[in-house]
Write a protein that holds these residues in place. Structure first.
Motif, short mmCIF file in Angstrom:
data_model
loop_
_atom_site.label_atom_id
_atom_site.label_comp_id
_atom_site.label_asym_id
_atom_site.label_seq_id
_atom_site.Cartn_x
_atom_site.Cartn_y
_atom_site.Cartn_z
N PHE A 90 0.83 -1.19 0.00
CA PHE A 90 0.00 0.00 0.00
C PHE A 90 0.87 1.25 0.00
O PHE A 90 2.09 1.19 0.21
CB PHE A 90 -0.94 -0.01 1.21
N GLN A 91 0.23 2.41 -0.24
CA GLN A 91 0.97 3.67 -0.29
C GLN A 91 1.67 3.95 1.03
O GLN A 91 2.82 4.38 1.07
CB GLN A 91 0.03 4.82 -0.65
N ASP A 92 0.97 3.68 2.13
CA ASP A 92 1.56 3.76 3.45
C ASP A 92 2.11 2.38 3.78
O ASP A 92 1.38 1.39 3.73
CB ASP A 92 0.49 4.17 4.47
N ARG A 139 13.09 -0.12 14.29
CA ARG A 139 11.65 0.13 14.27
C ARG A 139 11.34 1.10 13.13
O ARG A 139 12.22 1.83 12.67
CB ARG A 139 11.19 0.67 15.62
N PRO A 140 10.08 1.13 12.67
CA PRO A 140 9.74 1.97 11.51
C PRO A 140 10.13 3.43 11.66
O PRO A 140 10.51 4.07 10.69
CB PRO A 140 8.22 1.80 11.40
N GLY A 145 11.33 6.73 4.75
CA GLY A 145 10.10 6.32 4.07
C GLY A 145 10.36 5.36 2.93
O GLY A 145 9.61 4.40 2.71
N GLY A 146 11.44 5.62 2.18
CA GLY A 146 11.80 4.73 1.08
C GLY A 146 12.18 3.34 1.57
O GLY A 146 11.79 2.33 0.97
N GLN A 147 12.93 3.29 2.67
CA GLN A 147 13.29 1.99 3.24
C GLN A 147 12.05 1.26 3.76
O GLN A 147 11.91 0.05 3.59
CB GLN A 147 14.31 2.19 4.36
N ALA A 148 11.15 2.01 4.38
CA ALA A 148 9.92 1.41 4.90
C ALA A 148 9.10 0.78 3.77
O ALA A 148 8.55 -0.32 3.92
CB ALA A 148 9.08 2.45 5.64
N GLN A 149 9.03 1.45 2.62
CA GLN A 149 8.26 0.90 1.52
C GLN A 149 8.95 -0.34 0.94
O GLN A 149 8.28 -1.29 0.53
CB GLN A 149 8.04 1.95 0.44
N ARG A 150 10.26 -0.36 0.93
CA ARG A 150 10.97 -1.56 0.48
C ARG A 150 10.75 -2.72 1.45
O ARG A 150 10.62 -3.88 1.03
CB ARG A 150 12.46 -1.25 0.31
N VAL A 151 10.69 -2.41 2.74
CA VAL A 151 10.35 -3.44 3.73
C VAL A 151 8.93 -3.96 3.46
O VAL A 151 8.68 -5.18 3.54
CB VAL A 151 10.45 -2.86 5.16
N ALA A 152 8.00 -3.07 3.11
CA ALA A 152 6.63 -3.48 2.82
C ALA A 152 6.57 -4.42 1.61
O ALA A 152 5.76 -5.35 1.58
CB ALA A 152 5.76 -2.26 2.59
N ALA A 166 -0.73 -3.84 -5.55
CA ALA A 166 -0.07 -2.65 -4.98
C ALA A 166 -0.93 -1.41 -5.24
O ALA A 166 -1.30 -1.14 -6.38
CB ALA A 166 1.31 -2.48 -5.59
N ASP A 167 -1.23 -0.67 -4.18
CA ASP A 167 -2.07 0.52 -4.28
C ASP A 167 -1.20 1.76 -4.09
O ASP A 167 -0.76 2.05 -2.98
CB ASP A 167 -3.16 0.46 -3.21
N GLU A 168 -0.90 2.47 -5.19
CA GLU A 168 -0.05 3.67 -5.17
C GLU A 168 1.24 3.43 -4.38
O GLU A 168 1.59 4.21 -3.47
CB GLU A 168 -0.83 4.85 -4.56
N PRO A 169 1.99 2.37 -4.68
CA PRO A 169 3.15 2.04 -3.85
C PRO A 169 4.29 3.04 -3.94
O PRO A 169 5.17 3.05 -3.08
CB PRO A 169 3.59 0.68 -4.40
#
Length: 215
Positions: A90-92, A139-140, A145-152, A166-169
């Motif tokens: 997801f986007q978040d 922790r997050p 933010g870029g690393q967090a999305q790669r973790v997602a 994927a919704d607006e990833p």
């Protein structure tokens, strides 16, 4: 799981007398392809992802996998199907702020019945591929933010899903991180014959996709 995810004669609305979406949409999403869902706001891009992910049920029409209808399965079987065959981004990034990021990554595997040691090994392989393994014990709030999305993305891939939704990833990412995420998703689609479907307004995502479905 069969080879092709499809929607057939799809119609949906949120309220009994609300506007209908999709107008009888039929479309096949093939393995090995990354498809961008585009169109103006309100046309149902995110809604279609939730229908494909068996979290919403269409008013009429069906979601099929390998020619078999899956959108009318009982709730428990739909949940199991999602856990075994689908990954979500997801986007978040939606990582639990209280836990180390590796715990968020392995969560789908634990839900599917993996033992923790096997799940951690798989998670570290994925995080290494995405360049974030060094952040596994953070922790997050301690990563970008870029690393967090790669973790997602790693979390979405944990159970070797055949379908990634994927919704607006890339919506919250700079160009460099967007490129990393999209390159990973495209490579997974091509090299591992996965079906990747991305709802997006981003022209960069659209240009990077193999196919485009405009709603």
């Amino acid at each position: 799981m069969g080879s092709v995810l499809s929607v057939d004669d799809l119609v949906f609305r949120y309220r009994k007398n609300g506007d209908e979406l999709f107008d009888g949409l039929s479309h096949d999403f093939s393995p090995g392809r990354m498809t961008a869902l585009t169109g103006p706001s309100g046309r149902g891009k995110s809604t279609l992802l939730y229908i494909l992910g068996l979290m919403l049920t269409p008013l009429s029409g069906a979601v099929t996998v390998g020619g078999k209808v899956v959108s009318t399965l009982p709730d428990r079987r739909r949940s199991r199907f999602r856990a075994e065959h689908m990954g979500f981004v997801f986007q978040d990034a939606a990582l639990d702020p209280r836990r180390q990021v590796i715990d968020s990554v392995i969560e789908p595997a634990l839900y599917a019945g993996w033992d923790r040691n096997s799940a951690v090994l798989r998670a570290m392989e994925l995080m290494d591929m995405m360049g974030v393994s060094i952040r596994a014990d953070h922790r997050p709030g301690e990563i970008s933010g870029g690393q967090a999305q790669r973790v997602a993305v790693c979390r979405a891939l944990m159970n070797n899903p055949k379908v990634i939704l994927a919704d607006e990833p890339t919506g919250n990412l700079d160009h460099e991180n967007a490129e990393i995420v999209l390159s990973a998703l495209a490579t997974i689609a091509e090299d591992e014959e996965r079906t990747v479907i991305i709802a997006t307004h981003d022209s960069f995502v659209i240009e990077s996709s193999h196919e485009v479905l405009e709603l």
